[in-house]
Scaffold this active site. Structure first.
Site, PDB file in Angstrom:
ATOM      1  N   GLU A  61      15.886  -7.380  19.271  1.00  0.00           N
ATOM      2  CA  GLU A  61      15.646  -6.037  19.830  1.00  0.00           C
ATOM      3  C   GLU A  61      16.961  -5.378  20.220  1.00  0.00           C
ATOM      4  OE1 GLU A  61      12.678  -7.269  22.680  1.00  0.00           O
ATOM      5  OE2 GLU A  61      11.302  -7.688  21.026  1.00  0.00           O
ATOM      6  N   SER A 120       5.866 -14.967  18.716  1.00  0.00           N
ATOM      7  CA  SER A 120       4.417 -15.177  18.844  1.00  0.00           C
ATOM      8  C   SER A 120       4.038 -16.621  19.158  1.00  0.00           C
ATOM      9  CB  SER A 120       3.682 -14.687  17.596  1.00  0.00           C
ATOM     10  OG  SER A 120       3.841 -13.276  17.475  1.00  0.00           O
ATOM     11  N   HIS A 133      19.583 -10.866  20.878  1.00  0.00           N
ATOM     12  CA  HIS A 133      18.152 -10.760  20.583  1.00  0.00           C
ATOM     13  C   HIS A 133      17.950  -9.661  19.533  1.00  0.00           C
ATOM     14  CE1 HIS A 133      13.902  -9.942  20.988  1.00  0.00           C
ATOM     15  NE2 HIS A 133      13.781 -11.134  21.537  1.00  0.00           N
ATOM     16  N   GLY A 160       6.177 -10.542  18.759  1.00  0.00           N
ATOM     17  CA  GLY A 160       5.190  -9.632  19.330  1.00  0.00           C
ATOM     18  C   GLY A 160       4.096  -9.201  18.362  1.00  0.00           C
ATOM     19  N   ASN A 203      11.195 -15.021  28.111  1.00  0.00           N
ATOM     20  CA  ASN A 203      11.941 -13.764  28.044  1.00  0.00           C
ATOM     21  C   ASN A 203      10.979 -12.646  28.454  1.00  0.00           C
ATOM     22  OD1 ASN A 203      13.376 -11.481  27.324  1.00  0.00           O
ATOM     23  ND2 ASN A 203      13.281 -11.863  25.104  1.00  0.00           N
ATOM     24  N   LYS A 262      11.511  -9.621  28.968  1.00  0.00           N
ATOM     25  CA  LYS A 262      11.863  -8.299  28.410  1.00  0.00           C
ATOM     26  C   LYS A 262      11.769  -7.228  29.500  1.00  0.00           C
ATOM     27  CE  LYS A 262      10.496  -9.981  23.909  1.00  0.00           C
ATOM     28  NZ  LYS A 262      10.028  -9.704  22.560  1.00  0.00           N
ATOM     29  N   GLU A 292      14.417 -16.634  15.703  1.00  0.00           N
ATOM     30  CA  GLU A 292      13.288 -15.740  15.933  1.00  0.00           C
ATOM     31  C   GLU A 292      13.117 -14.803  14.735  1.00  0.00           C
ATOM     32  OE1 GLU A 292      12.461 -15.327  20.451  1.00  0.00           O
ATOM     33  OE2 GLU A 292      13.844 -13.769  19.847  1.00  0.00           O
TER      34      GLU A 292
HETATM   35  P1  PGA Z   1       7.043 -12.865  21.545  1.00  0.00           P
HETATM   36  O1  PGA Z   1       8.606 -12.555  21.744  1.00  0.00           O
HETATM   37  O2  PGA Z   1       6.804 -14.251  22.071  1.00  0.00           O
HETATM   38  O3  PGA Z   1       6.345 -11.806  22.349  1.00  0.00           O
HETATM   39  O4  PGA Z   1       6.770 -12.779  20.083  1.00  0.00           O
HETATM   40  C1  PGA Z   1       9.577 -13.559  21.566  1.00  0.00           C
HETATM   41  C2  PGA Z   1      10.945 -12.986  21.830  1.00  0.00           C
HETATM   42  O5  PGA Z   1      11.210 -11.840  21.436  1.00  0.00           O
HETATM   43  O6  PGA Z   1      11.797 -13.664  22.435  1.00  0.00           O
END
Ligand code: PGA
Length: 246
Positions: free
Chosen positions: A97, A209, A95, A171, A8, A10, A165
């Site tokens: 976010e 992560s 997601h 992140g 992803n 983003k 997640e």
């Molecule tokens: P990350 O994000 O691997 O940077 O923690 C995962 C995601 O949000 O899909």
């Protein structure tokens, strides 16, 4: 079942970065089948470019979101038929976010997933608890409510992938203990089996992560059928490291 490793991207990568990344991955994939399906979800404006570059390779293309409606007066919206038309086979919906920054509800997420299915796209439906939820011991009830509210009727293992997640792991460099991941994935599997005829065949990804150092261990946990990778999907070395850690 064959695991799925999804990147992803983003809101990252300009055209040159995205092309270089994908060319590097194609080179790696040409030399070795790591035993998993590999999916890339670049920003909308790069879908055409990245789709053209991966056209002859086994790497799959997906988007990071879609609108619930097929067309109309929705300025800035991107519909599921548009994604299908652009060569996508997958779309991430719900997601954390999007849920947090755009106030997306479980019901809206289920509408997006339904639109995806009606347009031959596999939805990747995301669920996950915040740190407040976890500290209050509400993790299982929160992901249960999200799963049951966000996965539409008509979902099956062919048109739907689940991604667990934990919001606090995204992140941050923090990951849950293996036993915590296992507990949630087992619970999601039980819910899928109780609600869908082929519930034992859905892929359940872990995200948050994930990197090339921790992926091997996480991907060996029961009912973890792949990963949804953010930060570590932005370099060939890290992402390929995850793909080959199975
Ligand atoms: P990350 O994000 O691997 O940077 O923690 C995962 C995601 O949000 O899909």
């Amino acid at each position: 079942m064959r695991p799925l490793i999804a990147g992803n991207w983003k809101m990252n990568t300009l055209r040159a970065d995205g092309s270089a990344l994908v060319v590097g991955l194609i080179e790696q994939r040409a030399g070795e089948d790591p035993g998993c399906d590999i999916l890339l979800c670049p920003p909308f404006v790069s879908l055409g470019l990245i789709g053209d570059i991966i056209a002859e390779s086994p790497i799959l293309l997906g988007a990071q979101d879609c609108h619930k409606e097929e067309s109309g007066a929705y300025t800035g919206g991107i519909s599921a038929p548009m994604l299908s038309d652009a060569g996508c086979g997958f779309v991430i919906v719900g997601h954390s976010e999007r849920r947090a920054q755009y106030n997306e509800t479980d019901f809206l997420v289920s509408e997006k997933a339904r639109a995806a299915h009606e347009n031959a796209l596999v939805s990747i439906v995301c669920v996950g608890e915040t740190l407040v939820d976890r500290d209050a011991d509400n993790t299982l009830s929160v992901v249960e409510e999200q799963l049951l509210g966000s996965v539409p009727k008509g979902a099956n293992a062919k048109n739907t992938v689940i991604a667990y997640e934990p919001v606090w792991a995204i992140g941050t460099g923090k990951t849950p203990k293996n036993i915590q991941i296992r507990e949630v994935h087992d619970h999601l599997r039980m819910l899928l089996e109780n609600n869908f005829a082929d519930g034992n065949e859905f892929r359940i990804l872990y995200g948050g992560s994930m990197n090339s150092a921790n992926a091997g261990e996480i991907l060996s946990i029961k009912n973890v059928n792949g990963g949804l990778v953010g930060g570590a999907s932005l370099t060939v070395k890290d992402f390929w490291g995850i793909c080959t850690s199975l």
